[in-house]
Write an enzyme that holds these catalytic residues in place. Structure first.
Site: not given
Length: 348
Positions: A152-153
């Site tokens: 995920g970011c």
């Protein structure tokens, strides 16, 4: 090298579109299939007009793609819908490379997945095979992988900043506070009230406080680095800009100084093409990495004794998603890791 034929699942979303943007000029890639079930039959320019200059295949339903003719597929579908589709793709073509940008294969523990995502994993035989795709940590395993679960970011920004420090025992892993902010594209392209311009445009909104699913990834990987279980305080916020991400991590020092932290990070990333540690007194900024695959990390002494503040920033759609996936694809196909990813940030 012959160009690899690439498919993109969920090409009508922001991460899928950024994968198209970057792959369209990649010298070793040919975009051969684009799927988006709700937009099936449309030209990509009808969904994203900024691709007007590209000759792209039409959007189709994923079931209609001939997966046997593709070399790799990027998956930009929401979590929960990805597992069974990827299982079907691999059944059709066991040799295909999968770059999954969803959350479905990031957690190694099946019980942890069920706890955070609300249902049992539907492709357990693949969950055990998936390699966590944080390039700087798992480069060798990614190179040999068939299925890569791109992080995920938020975890990408946080883990790049904290994993080397946890591994070197320079910080107290039981006292980590993370204040994170993401651009509105992080919420996806679907119509949601909280992302309407009039509601998000002039405000800063916390969400999923204490319950955000990315906490599990962060804890998993810091725990691996530290050699023991970790629980972090993680608070995400929606910030009124299209793309970008900034994470401020507050840490307690284990007999180290802020300068020691900076030196450890500089050592860890001395040979990394996309991770830059700022000099003392220089602060990372989202505008320094916007539109690029680069990450900036900085360290500042806290005015509270024995504490430091670690700052990290990236573009949530590039290094936080599609760019990192392409970086991993490059490794999987044996081409230079930076290929197609050396764009300088857009400024202003």
């Amino acid at each position: 090298m012959t160009k690899k034929k690439i498919g993109i699942l969920g090409a009508s979303g922001y991460t899928g579109a950024d994968a198209v943007r970057l792959l369209a000029r990649h010298p070793n890639a040919e975009i051969a299939a684009l799927t988006a079930n709700t937009h099936a039959g449309k030209a990509m320019t009808e969904v994203f007009p900024h691709f007007f200059m590209l000759d792209l295949p039409k959007l189709v339903e994923w079931e209609k793609v001939d997966w046997t003719r593709l070399d790799a597929v990027f998956c930009g579908l929401p979590h929960g819908t990805t597992q069974e589709i990827i299982a079907a793709v691999l059944k059709a073509n066991p040799r295909i490379k999968i770059l999954d940008m969803s959350a479905d294969f990031r957690l190694r523990n099946k019980d942890s997945y069920a706890q955070w995502y609300g249902h049992e994993h539907r492709a357990l035989e693949l969950q055990g095979e998936a390699v966590y795709g944080l390039t700087e940590l798992y480069r060798e395993r990614i190179t040999a992988a068939r299925l890569v679960a791109c992080p995920g970011c938020y975890p990408t920004a946080v883990l790049l900043a904290l994993v080397p420090l946890a591994k070197a025992k320079l910080i107290d892993i039981d006292d980590i506070i993370i204040d994170a902010k993401s651009g509105v594209t992080g919420a996806g392209r679907g119509l949601k009230q909280n992302t309407l311009f009039s509601e998000a445009g002039e405000g800063l909104s916390p969400y999923s406080i204490g319950t955000h699913r990315h906490s599990a990834e962060i804890e998993q990987e810091i725990g691996v680095a530290a050699g023991s279980a970790v629980t972090v305080n993680f608070s995400p916020h929606l910030i009124p800009m299209a793309r970008g991400e900034f994470c401020t991590s507050y840490v307690k020092l284990n007999g180290a100084t802020p300068d020691d932290l900076r030196a450890e990070l500089e050592k860890a990333y001395a040979n990394e093409p996309f991770v830059y540690v700022t000099k003392k007194g220089v602060l990372p900024q989202t505008q320094n990495v916007r539109g690029s695959n680069y990450v900036q990390i900085g360290v500042v002494a806290d005015r509270i004794k024995n504490r430091a503040i670690v700052l990290s920033t990236l573009d949530n759609l590039v290094k936080g998603s599609a760019g990192q996936a392409i970086q991993n694809m490059n490794l999987m196909f044996g081409v230079p890791e930076t290929t197609g990813l050396e764009q300088i940030a857009l400024f202003p």
